[in-house]
Structures are given as structure tokens and as C-alpha cells.
Scaffold this motif. Structure first.
Motif, mmCIF file in Angstrom:
data_model
loop_
_atom_site.group_PDB
_atom_site.id
_atom_site.type_symbol
_atom_site.label_atom_id
_atom_site.label_comp_id
_atom_site.label_asym_id
_atom_site.label_seq_id
_atom_site.Cartn_x
_atom_site.Cartn_y
_atom_site.Cartn_z
ATOM 1 N N ILE A 1 -2.833 -9.639 12.636
ATOM 2 C CA ILE A 1 -1.992 -10.545 11.842
ATOM 3 C C ILE A 1 -2.099 -12.001 12.258
ATOM 4 O O ILE A 1 -1.739 -12.888 11.488
ATOM 5 N N LEU A 2 -2.597 -12.284 13.451
ATOM 6 C CA LEU A 2 -2.676 -13.653 13.952
ATOM 7 C C LEU A 2 -3.531 -14.520 13.019
ATOM 8 O O LEU A 2 -4.669 -14.191 12.715
ATOM 9 N N GLY A 3 -2.946 -15.611 12.553
ATOM 10 C CA GLY A 3 -3.678 -16.558 11.713
ATOM 11 C C GLY A 3 -3.565 -16.319 10.217
ATOM 12 O O GLY A 3 -3.992 -17.161 9.427
ATOM 13 N N TYR A 4 -2.977 -15.181 9.828
ATOM 14 C CA TYR A 4 -2.781 -14.957 8.395
ATOM 15 C C TYR A 4 -1.562 -15.719 7.904
ATOM 16 O O TYR A 4 -0.673 -16.070 8.679
ATOM 17 N N ARG A 5 -1.513 -15.946 6.586
ATOM 18 C CA ARG A 5 -0.437 -16.707 5.963
ATOM 19 C C ARG A 5 0.442 -15.808 5.104
ATOM 20 O O ARG A 5 0.026 -14.732 4.697
ATOM 21 N N GLU A 6 1.642 -16.318 4.804
ATOM 22 C CA GLU A 6 2.536 -15.622 3.867
ATOM 23 C C GLU A 6 1.774 -15.263 2.610
ATOM 24 O O GLU A 6 1.047 -16.099 2.060
ATOM 25 N N GLY A 7 1.946 -14.033 2.175
ATOM 26 C CA GLY A 7 1.304 -13.586 0.948
ATOM 27 C C GLY A 7 -0.059 -12.967 1.155
ATOM 28 O O GLY A 7 -0.549 -12.261 0.280
ATOM 29 N N ASP A 8 -0.696 -13.232 2.310
ATOM 30 C CA ASP A 8 -2.001 -12.620 2.586
ATOM 31 C C ASP A 8 -1.842 -11.117 2.751
ATOM 32 O O ASP A 8 -0.861 -10.638 3.326
ATOM 33 N N ALA A 9 -2.810 -10.380 2.252
ATOM 34 C CA ALA A 9 -2.820 -8.919 2.389
ATOM 35 C C ALA A 9 -4.231 -8.489 2.776
ATOM 36 O O ALA A 9 -5.210 -9.099 2.346
ATOM 37 N N PHE A 10 -4.293 -7.453 3.593
ATOM 38 C CA PHE A 10 -5.594 -6.964 4.051
ATOM 39 C C PHE A 10 -5.467 -5.518 4.489
ATOM 40 O O PHE A 10 -4.370 -5.012 4.740
ATOM 41 N N ASP A 11 -6.590 -4.848 4.557
ATOM 42 C CA ASP A 11 -6.636 -3.477 5.055
ATOM 43 C C ASP A 11 -6.964 -3.508 6.539
ATOM 44 O O ASP A 11 -7.850 -4.248 6.981
ATOM 45 N N TRP A 12 -6.231 -2.704 7.318
ATOM 46 C CA TRP A 12 -6.398 -2.643 8.762
ATOM 47 C C TRP A 12 -6.789 -1.217 9.119
ATOM 48 O O TRP A 12 -6.033 -0.285 8.892
ATOM 49 N N ARG A 13 -7.974 -1.077 9.642
ATOM 50 C CA ARG A 13 -8.505 0.251 9.979
ATOM 51 C C ARG A 13 -8.058 0.645 11.373
ATOM 52 O O ARG A 13 -8.265 -0.074 12.342
ATOM 53 N N ILE A 14 -7.385 1.798 11.470
ATOM 54 C CA ILE A 14 -7.051 2.395 12.758
ATOM 55 C C ILE A 14 -7.816 3.704 12.861
ATOM 56 O O ILE A 14 -8.515 4.085 11.931
#
Length: 91
Positions: A54-67
Motif C-alpha cells: 500500500i505504500l505510495g498508493y493514493r485514495e481511490g487506487d485499486a490493485f490486486d495483491w498476490r499472496i
């Protein structure tokens, strides 16, 4: 490298508090240094997988995070507090 006074106030930085949408569920978190981390209290280490994500992302940004066993959808819903925007440059 960006001067702290030039960081947009809606960017997740160290010691920010934000509302994350994780797979559609809201969760309030703070991004902290490892010694201050407590997942049960919502204080995520910047060295953790999600903290780094999440570091450096902005409000409204969305992304997929692979675990390891699946992919999670993360959206930065709202940055509630950011030290740079508040003028708390000592944090």
C-alpha cells in the motif's frame, strides 16, 4: 525522492492512517515501522507484504495483491491522516 512538503495529501506514507477495502470489506489501518506493528490493532508494518503493497498508493487506487494461496483486491478508500499533510514532519 520527494520533499515532504510536496507529497500529495491523499498518498499513503509512513505513519499514515487509511481505510482499505480488502476484497470488499473496509478496514482502518496505520502504516508503521516494524517495532510498532500490531495486526490486531490495525497497525501494519511497512515490512509486511500488505504494508509494502500500500505504500505510495493514493485514495481511490485499486490493485490486486498476490499472496501465497490467492489474490486479494485492495482499494485505498480514504487517507484519514498523513503526517506530511498535517505538518508532522518529525514522525
Amino acid at each position: 525522492v520527494v520533499d515532504p512538503r510536496q507529497v500529495p495529501q491523499d498518498v499513503v506514507t509512513m505513519n499514515s492512517r487509511a481505510v482499505l477495502e480488502l476484497d470488499g470489506d473496509d478496514r482502518e489501518v496505520a502504516l508503521v515501522y516494524p517495532d510498532d506493528a500490531d495486526d490486531h490493532a490495525g497497525r501494519l508494518s511497512v515490512c509486511s507484504g500488505i504494508g509494502t503493497a500500500i505504500l505510495g498508493y493514493r485514495e481511490g487506487d485499486a490493485f490486486d495483491w498476490r499472496i501465497s494461496d490467492r489474490t486479494r483486491r485492495i482499494r485505498i478508500g480514504k487517507v484519514l491522516y498523513q503526517p506530511e499533510a498535517a505538518g508532522d514532519f518529525h514522525l
